[in-house]
Design a protein around this motif. Structure first.
Motif, PDB file in Angstrom:
ATOM      1  N   GLN A 246       1.036   4.676   1.878  1.00 58.40           N
ATOM      2  CA  GLN A 246       0.403   5.275   3.060  1.00 58.40           C
ATOM      3  C   GLN A 246       0.878   6.678   3.360  1.00 58.40           C
ATOM      4  O   GLN A 246       1.662   7.238   2.621  1.00 58.40           O
ATOM      5  CB  GLN A 246       0.661   4.366   4.265  1.00 58.40           C
TER       6      GLN A 246
ATOM      7  N   PRO B 118      -4.280   0.572  12.586  1.00 59.93           N
ATOM      8  CA  PRO B 118      -3.253   1.624  12.702  1.00 59.93           C
ATOM      9  C   PRO B 118      -3.833   3.043  12.807  1.00 59.93           C
ATOM     10  O   PRO B 118      -3.229   3.923  13.415  1.00 59.93           O
ATOM     11  CB  PRO B 118      -2.443   1.480  11.424  1.00 59.93           C
TER      12      PRO B 118
ATOM     13  N   TYR C  89       0.857  -1.190   0.000  1.00 60.67           N
ATOM     14  CA  TYR C  89       0.000   0.000   0.000  1.00 60.67           C
ATOM     15  C   TYR C  89       0.892   1.238   0.000  1.00 60.67           C
ATOM     16  O   TYR C  89       2.016   1.184   0.484  1.00 60.67           O
ATOM     17  CB  TYR C  89      -0.804   0.073   1.301  1.00 60.67           C
TER      18      TYR C  89
ATOM     19  N   GLY D  44     -18.839 -10.590   5.786  1.00 64.51           N
ATOM     20  CA  GLY D  44     -17.835  -9.552   5.561  1.00 64.51           C
ATOM     21  C   GLY D  44     -18.062  -8.392   6.489  1.00 64.51           C
ATOM     22  O   GLY D  44     -19.142  -8.238   7.063  1.00 64.51           O
TER      23      GLY D  44
ATOM     24  N   MET E  40       3.304   0.827   2.957  1.00 57.46           N
ATOM     25  CA  MET E  40       3.081  -0.178   3.979  1.00 57.46           C
ATOM     26  C   MET E  40       3.127  -1.527   3.273  1.00 57.46           C
ATOM     27  O   MET E  40       2.491  -1.687   2.240  1.00 57.46           O
ATOM     28  CB  MET E  40       1.722   0.054   4.636  1.00 57.46           C
TER      29      MET E  40
ATOM     30  N   CYS F 168      -7.005  -3.316  17.414  1.00 57.04           N
ATOM     31  CA  CYS F 168      -6.971  -1.919  16.979  1.00 57.04           C
ATOM     32  C   CYS F 168      -6.257  -1.807  15.636  1.00 57.04           C
ATOM     33  O   CYS F 168      -5.245  -2.449  15.409  1.00 57.04           O
ATOM     34  CB  CYS F 168      -6.228  -1.116  18.034  1.00 57.04           C
TER      35      CYS F 168
ATOM     36  N   HIS G 118     -12.463  -4.712  12.824  1.00 54.43           N
ATOM     37  CA  HIS G 118     -13.709  -5.467  13.047  1.00 54.43           C
ATOM     38  C   HIS G 118     -14.587  -4.847  14.118  1.00 54.43           C
ATOM     39  O   HIS G 118     -15.243  -5.560  14.876  1.00 54.43           O
ATOM     40  CB  HIS G 118     -13.412  -6.907  13.463  1.00 54.43           C
TER      41      HIS G 118
HETATM   42  C1  HEM Z   1      -2.420   1.172   7.158  1.00 54.30           C
HETATM   43  C2  HEM Z   1      -2.782   0.179   6.556  1.00 54.30           C
HETATM   44  C3  HEM Z   1      -4.157  -0.298   6.109  1.00 54.30           C
HETATM   45  C4  HEM Z   1      -4.914   0.099   5.046  1.00 54.30           C
HETATM   46  C5  HEM Z   1      -4.609   1.180   4.036  1.00 54.30           C
HETATM   47  C6  HEM Z   1      -6.091  -0.735   5.016  1.00 54.30           C
HETATM   48  C7  HEM Z   1      -7.102  -0.635   4.070  1.00 54.30           C
HETATM   49  C8  HEM Z   1      -8.278  -1.331   4.133  1.00 54.30           C
HETATM   50  C9  HEM Z   1      -9.426  -1.110   3.308  1.00 54.30           C
HETATM   51  C10 HEM Z   1      -9.507  -0.100   2.192  1.00 54.30           C
HETATM   52  C11 HEM Z   1     -10.394  -1.961   3.709  1.00 54.30           C
HETATM   53  C12 HEM Z   1     -11.804  -2.060   3.173  1.00 54.30           C
HETATM   54  C13 HEM Z   1     -11.951  -3.073   2.177  1.00 54.30           C
HETATM   55  C14 HEM Z   1     -13.397  -3.356   1.865  1.00 54.30           C
HETATM   56  O1  HEM Z   1     -14.299  -2.768   2.467  1.00 54.30           O
HETATM   57  O2  HEM Z   1     -13.616  -4.190   1.015  1.00 54.30           O
HETATM   58  C15 HEM Z   1      -9.856  -2.753   4.755  1.00 54.30           C
HETATM   59  C16 HEM Z   1     -10.533  -3.759   5.416  1.00 54.30           C
HETATM   60  C17 HEM Z   1      -9.926  -4.620   6.314  1.00 54.30           C
HETATM   61  N1  HEM Z   1      -8.619  -4.564   6.757  1.00 54.30           N
HETATM   62 FE1  HEM Z   1      -7.339  -3.066   6.411  1.00 54.30          FE
HETATM   63  N2  HEM Z   1      -6.024  -1.593   6.050  1.00 54.30           N
HETATM   64  C18 HEM Z   1      -4.871  -1.359   6.750  1.00 54.30           C
HETATM   65  C19 HEM Z   1      -4.436  -1.993   7.883  1.00 54.30           C
HETATM   66  C20 HEM Z   1      -5.045  -3.112   8.392  1.00 54.30           C
HETATM   67  C21 HEM Z   1      -4.685  -3.730   9.640  1.00 54.30           C
HETATM   68  C22 HEM Z   1      -3.569  -3.276  10.553  1.00 54.30           C
HETATM   69  C23 HEM Z   1      -5.516  -4.774   9.790  1.00 54.30           C
HETATM   70  C24 HEM Z   1      -5.621  -5.674  10.987  1.00 54.30           C
HETATM   71  C25 HEM Z   1      -5.483  -5.247  12.219  1.00 54.30           C
HETATM   72  C26 HEM Z   1      -6.347  -4.855   8.633  1.00 54.30           C
HETATM   73  C27 HEM Z   1      -7.305  -5.831   8.377  1.00 54.30           C
HETATM   74  C28 HEM Z   1      -8.423  -5.597   7.624  1.00 54.30           C
HETATM   75  C29 HEM Z   1      -9.625  -6.364   7.728  1.00 54.30           C
HETATM   76  C30 HEM Z   1      -9.775  -7.623   8.546  1.00 54.30           C
HETATM   77  C31 HEM Z   1     -10.581  -5.727   6.930  1.00 54.30           C
HETATM   78  C32 HEM Z   1     -12.040  -6.041   6.807  1.00 54.30           C
HETATM   79  C33 HEM Z   1     -12.303  -7.189   5.972  1.00 54.30           C
HETATM   80  C34 HEM Z   1     -13.753  -7.336   5.620  1.00 54.30           C
HETATM   81  O3  HEM Z   1     -14.387  -6.341   5.229  1.00 54.30           O
HETATM   82  O4  HEM Z   1     -14.238  -8.455   5.695  1.00 54.30           O
HETATM   83  N3  HEM Z   1      -6.054  -3.808   7.817  1.00 54.30           N
HETATM   84  N4  HEM Z   1      -8.554  -2.360   4.995  1.00 54.30           N
END
Ligand code: HEM
Ligand code: SF4
Lengths: 550, 159
Positions: free
Chosen positions: A48, A415, A46, A206, A53, A413, A463
């Motif tokens: 960031q 970031p 990514y 989801g 990242m 939590c 979550h």
């Molecule tokens: C800084 C970095 C991060 C960015 C830019 C980012 C970006 C995103 C985005 C855009 C989504 C939404 C996707 C969607 O709705 O389809 C998402 C969902 C998610 N991200 Fe991140 N994320 C980051 C860090 C993390 C971290 C640290 C975790 C875990 C602690 C994580 C785990 C997840 C999970 C589990 C989902 C939800 C999945 C779901 O909708 O079923 N991400 N992230």
């Protein structure tokens, strides 16, 4: 654990070469930003706020000590000496340089690691229960199946440009520690009436903006049919999923718009056509299973008496043992959490030095394996009771023994504003403040199992919508506000939390948690849990307490 | 114009006719709409006949007509639209199409490997100046875990 053969190794090596060339072409201006984006995302990268990242895969949350040492080394040389574990058992480097990423991937490949498909609209890392293979209630170890899925999903040519990301989780016991109902596909190893073991298949779960709990698409699938059934679901989704609106592109929306019955008909119709061709051979199942046989357990482990004695004489040890270990199926062994939730520290973060010590401890006490968990902790899964005291002392010396697993301060939590370009609001500093507010361990234990999940925006990486207490950062005219939800769960009794009321300003967030907890203490019946109390009384009594003094 | 076909750079000898354009002799491709409207005339077309499909078109409906075409053009409006990967795979494996399957539109080097594994064998690149560089993409990986059109047995049967 699984070991690469020449094919697996060749595939990750060729991937590194491919991405090295793609990065070179991007930096030379031959690939546009738009053309490069999906390519880098498919390699976990990514862009960031501060830097790129890089999200690195930990397939089904399992690592060797050698891999963990390599991670420590990479974090030190290419980053600021720490990594962040995520809810999908992967970890992230927050400050790598774009130009260095091909080298980082090459180093990872030397220890059979990669960042393949950890972002982007493809099939992501398959996750599972951190107690896979060691818990007594298990019907069957899900890890060989997760590895079979890993191979099938890696570079699947037909499914590299899906409408949206696609996540699969698999568990082997009824106790759901992998949030399978909140995955695009959830797989449960189950036994049917004839005593045969197969999969119950859920689809369409989801989180994110529209949290939805997955629905059953098939109550029982023969194990040999796993890949053909997955392929049928993916093909139906690849063709039918919406591509006009990225907020409606996840399979959860496809299922909602078409109805589970219609989706089931389509999938089954597709499946009968490919079932025979893609039926798994027993030989392959056996080949993969052979990598997940039991380690050489000491059959006399339970005979040790020093452990009982230590429990008697050291209250702190006893407290840690009760909170941070898990019953092992083999007598005389326990699975041990390495808590990454020290109060005052970013949840899920671990330094290179700590990683190296965990690797050493794994070698010494747990057959050289380390697991990562959905709750952003680590686990040493096979520790003899005679070794627990020494292990505890060493973990404690490193700040990795905070006895708070499954308590209010075991916060999940994201970031947030500190690192994430999409964030509306700060999350880590507030989580730290919450943990500091609830620093009294006896109080924490009295409160019991309370899961706080804290995300910095609607994407919901932490979550929050399935937190017992969910906290979501929202932007109000450039200011950071926080929306609370209550009563969510990601486990077998999965539910989406209900909104508490209007958003709360940043300075009141920690007090709001306190109010919620005070209300719970007043409302609970005997040892009723927080979640059970919310489910019984609803959000109103909590709401009254929180908004009373505003 | 030059294209990549069967891993070689070749001169293209097909004309993609707009729906308004007059029919001409020789190798032509038409849209699904035109085929459905004018198939009686087109049945007697002198020269090769090809059909252009996008991910919006109902693939299953044209299956009975497939034998009439020597080329199917699959349209990628943006390279992130992956629907036609499934179309290519189905055309080859389920519907037994033996003719040329061509990717057209936002077709870039970095997708050629996956496209070829799904059964696409010719490519009109979005940037025709990059044909030579793009040829290497077919060898990005020398194996696939999955059963693909080019390697019909999954890797585990070869291990
Ligand atoms: C800084 C970095 C991060 C960015 C830019 C980012 C970006 C995103 C985005 C855009 C989504 C939404 C996707 C969607 O709705 O389809 C998402 C969902 C998610 N991200 Fe991140 N994320 C980051 C860090 C993390 C971290 C640290 C975790 C875990 C602690 C994580 C785990 C997840 C999970 C589990 C989902 C939800 C999945 C779901 O909708 O079923 N991400 N992230
Ligand atoms: S929830 Fe939002 S703020 Fe937090 S990491 Fe995900 S995208 Fe970033």
């Amino acid at each position: 654990m699984y070991q690469y053969d020449k094919y697996d190794q060749m595939m990750v090596d060729q991937r590194v070469a491919q991405f090295r060339d793609q990065t070179r072409r991007y930096l030379a201006g031959e690939l546009t930003e738009d053309q490069f984006r999906p390519l880098r995302l498919a390699n976990g990268l990514y862009i960031q706020i501060h830097a790129p990242m890089l999200r690195i895969a930990v397939p089904y949350g399992l690592m060797s000590s050698k891999q963990v040492r390599k991670v420590a080394d990479i974090a030190r040389r290419y980053d600021k000496g720490f990594v962040h574990f995520t809810t999908r058992t992967n970890f992230q480097l927050n400050w790598p340089k774009l130009e260095d990423v091909p080298d980082i991937l090459a180093e990872l490949a030397t220890v059979q690691m990669h960042a393949i498909q950890t972002s982007g609209n493809d099939i992501r890392n398959t996750t599972t229960d951190q107690f896979a293979g060691i818990n007594a209630e298990e019907i069957e170890d899900p890890r060989p199946w997760a590895e079979i899925i890993r191979q099938w999903s890696t570079f699947h040519p037909e499914f590299a440009y899906l409408p949206r990301k696609f996540k699969i989780a698999i568990i082997g016991s009824e106790n759901d520690r992998a949030a399978t109902k909140l995955h695009d596909i959830g797989l449960h190893l189950v036994k049917n009436h004839d005593g045969e073991i197969g999969f119950e298949v859920l689809v369409g779960g989801g989180l994110g903006r529209t949290p939805i709990i997955g629905e059953q698409i098939r109550p029982f699938l023969e194990k040999e049919d796993l890949l053909s059934y997955l392929e049928a679901i993916l093909r139906v989704y690849n063709r039918l999923g919406r591509r006009d609106n990225k907020f409606k592109a996840r399979i959860k929306i496809t299922v909602r718009e078409h109805g589970i019955n219609h989706i089931r008909e389509l999938v089954e119709a597709e499946w009968v056509q490919i079932r025979d061709q893609l039926r798994l051979d027993q030989k392959e199942i056996d080949r993969v299973k052979a990598f997940f046989t039991e380690p050489d357990y000491d059959s006399n482990a339970a005979a040790d008496t020093s452990f009982e004695a230590k429990l008697e004489e050291d209250k702190a040890f006893a407290r840690w043992l009760k909170q941070n270990t898990f019953e092992h199926k083999v007598p005389g062994y326990k699975a041990v959490y390495v808590s990454l939730k020290k109060h005052g520290q970013a949840p899920g973060d671990i330094t290179s030095e700590q990683l190296e010590i965990v690797a050493d401890l794994a070698d010494k006490f747990s057959f050289g394996e380390i697991r990562s968990t959905h709750t952003q902790n680590l686990v040493l899964a096979d520790v003899k009771q005679a070794d627990l005291y020494e292990l505890w002392q060493q973990l404690q010396a490193e700040g990795l023994a905070t006895p708070n697993i499954n308590t209010l301060t075991d916060i999940i939590c994201c970031p947030g504003l500190d690192y994430c370009g999409l964030a509306n609001a700060t999350s880590i500093p507030l989580s730290k403040q919450i943990a500091e507010r609830f620093d009294d361990l006896d109080h924490l234990y009295d409160l019991g199992d309370i899961k706080i999940k804290f995300s910095g925006c609607m994407n919901g990486c932490a979550h929050q919508s399935v937190g017992h207490i969910g906290i979501l950062g929202v932007d109000k005219k450039g200011e950071e506000w926080y929306q609370f939800t209550l009563g969510g769960s990601s486990e077998a009794d999965a539910s989406i939390g209900e909104r508490l009321g209007k958003a709360i300003p940043k300075e009141d967030v920690v007090d709001t948690v306190s109010h919620l907890i005070d209300a719970y203490v007043d409302l609970r019946r005997e040892d009723e849990s927080f979640l059970a109390t919310v489910r019984r009384v609803g959000v109103d009594p909590f709401k009254e307490r929180v908004y009373a003094d505003n | 114009m030059q294209i990549i076909k069967d891993r070689e750079i070749v001169e293209d000898n097909w004309l993609h006719l707009d729906d308004e354009a007059q029919l001409v002799a020789g190798n032509i491709t038409v849209s699904l709409a035109r085929w459905q409207e004018q198939h009686e005339t087109l049945e007697h077309h002198e020269g090769g006949l090809g059909l252009r499909l996008s991910g919006d078109d109902p693939l299953e409906e044209i299956v009975p007509d497939l034998a009439r075409f020597s080329l199917i053009v699959l349209l990628f409006p943006v390279f992130t639209d992956g629907r036609c990967y499934s179309y290519a795979k189905l055309l080859r494996e389920r519907y037994g199409f033996k003719g040329e399957i061509r990717a057209q539109g936002d077709v870039l080097q970095d997708q050629l490997f996956y496209m070829s594994q799904c059964g696409i064998n010719s490519f009109e690149l979005a940037n025709p100046n990059r044909l030579t560089n793009a040829l290497s993409a077919f060898d990005d990986f020398s194996e696939s875990y999955q059963a693909t059109v080019l390697r019909p047995e999954p890797l585990y049967r070869r291990r």
